[in-house]
Design a protein around this motif. Structure first.
Motif, mmCIF file in Angstrom:
data_model
loop_
_atom_site.group_PDB
_atom_site.id
_atom_site.type_symbol
_atom_site.label_atom_id
_atom_site.label_comp_id
_atom_site.label_asym_id
_atom_site.label_seq_id
_atom_site.Cartn_x
_atom_site.Cartn_y
_atom_site.Cartn_z
ATOM 1 N N LYS A 45 2.033 2.012 -3.362
ATOM 2 C CA LYS A 45 1.004 2.712 -4.149
ATOM 3 C C LYS A 45 1.033 4.211 -3.858
ATOM 4 O O LYS A 45 0.870 5.039 -4.756
ATOM 5 C CB LYS A 45 -0.383 2.150 -3.835
ATOM 6 N N GLU A 73 0.832 -1.212 0.000
ATOM 7 C CA GLU A 73 0.000 0.000 0.000
ATOM 8 C C GLU A 73 0.862 1.256 0.000
ATOM 9 O O GLU A 73 0.536 2.244 -0.666
ATOM 10 C CB GLU A 73 -0.925 -0.002 1.230
ATOM 11 N N GLN A 95 1.890 7.014 -6.660
ATOM 12 C CA GLN A 95 0.964 8.114 -6.925
ATOM 13 C C GLN A 95 1.674 9.459 -6.774
ATOM 14 O O GLN A 95 1.502 10.358 -7.599
ATOM 15 C CB GLN A 95 -0.233 8.039 -5.966
#
Length: 203
Positions: A136, A133, A140
């Motif tokens: 991610k 996570e 981003q």
């Protein structure tokens, strides 16, 4: 009469897993930027140093002297000094074009990162592995920073005419222009050098 209570059986105690996931999350830092080792192909300085210059702008010699106290306190590498002395003459200046902080703090971008961070916290509360996570989140942030180069919200000053067409130095050397009024878009190497890393501990 209805009884509001019922028997609940706990099949697995996840307390230890949740505690570990939250501890792992607390130890992690997602860093978005440029590793100092990536050298820009068109210069003797690294992309990290180039980002510093574009964030703060190239100043003339009087301004550099005024900044000397801060430079001594916070550090200013020989590469920065060389670049400023070569390109930071009073004849032309590079205006500041900050990238990382305004890109991440831009409202729409911030909302995207907050949503991904919520997912990360939920995984931790479920006792799961937070590393994917956080990757991610980093990806981003990396994409947001790269997109900032062409986002009209960056409000960057366009390239000067001399930067577009080229210019003659005081010692008679001609420097070829970029041919575009869009700043920081040339080969794309500088933009592509922005990346992320998930590391343990603070920055």
């Amino acid at each position: 009469m209805l009884n509001g209570f019922t028997n609940v059986s706990i099949t697995k105690d996840m307390t230890a897993e949740i505690k570990k996931s939250l501890e792992d999350l607390a130890k992690k830092t997602v860093c978005i930027g440029i590793p100092d080792s990536t050298e820009h192909p068109d210069s003797k300085i690294t992309n990290a140093q180039l980002m510093y210059i574009h964030t703060n702008g190239v100043r003339n010699n009087d301004m550099i002297k005024e900044m000397q106290h801060d430079v001594n306190e916070k550090g200013y590498s020989a590469a920065y000094e060389m670049y400023v002395h070569e390109h930071g003459s009073p004849l032309f200046r590079v205006p500041p074009r900050p990238i990382l902080e305004p890109a991440i703090e831009y409202k729409e971008n911030q909302e995207q990162i907050v949503e991904i961070m919520k997912d990360t916290v939920n995984v931790a509360l479920d006792g799961g592995n937070v590393q994917p996570e956080l990757e991610k989140v980093g990806m981003q942030g990396q994409n947001i920073a790269r997109d900032w180069f062409t986002n009209p919200a960056n409000n960057w000053a366009p390239n000067a005419k001399s930067t577009i067409d080229g210019w003659m130095s005081p010692w008679g050397e001609f420097f070829k222009g970029k041919g575009s009024d869009q700043p920081l878009i040339d080969t794309g190497e500088f933009r592509k050098s922005i990346t992320y890393v998930v590391k343990d501990g603070d920055i």
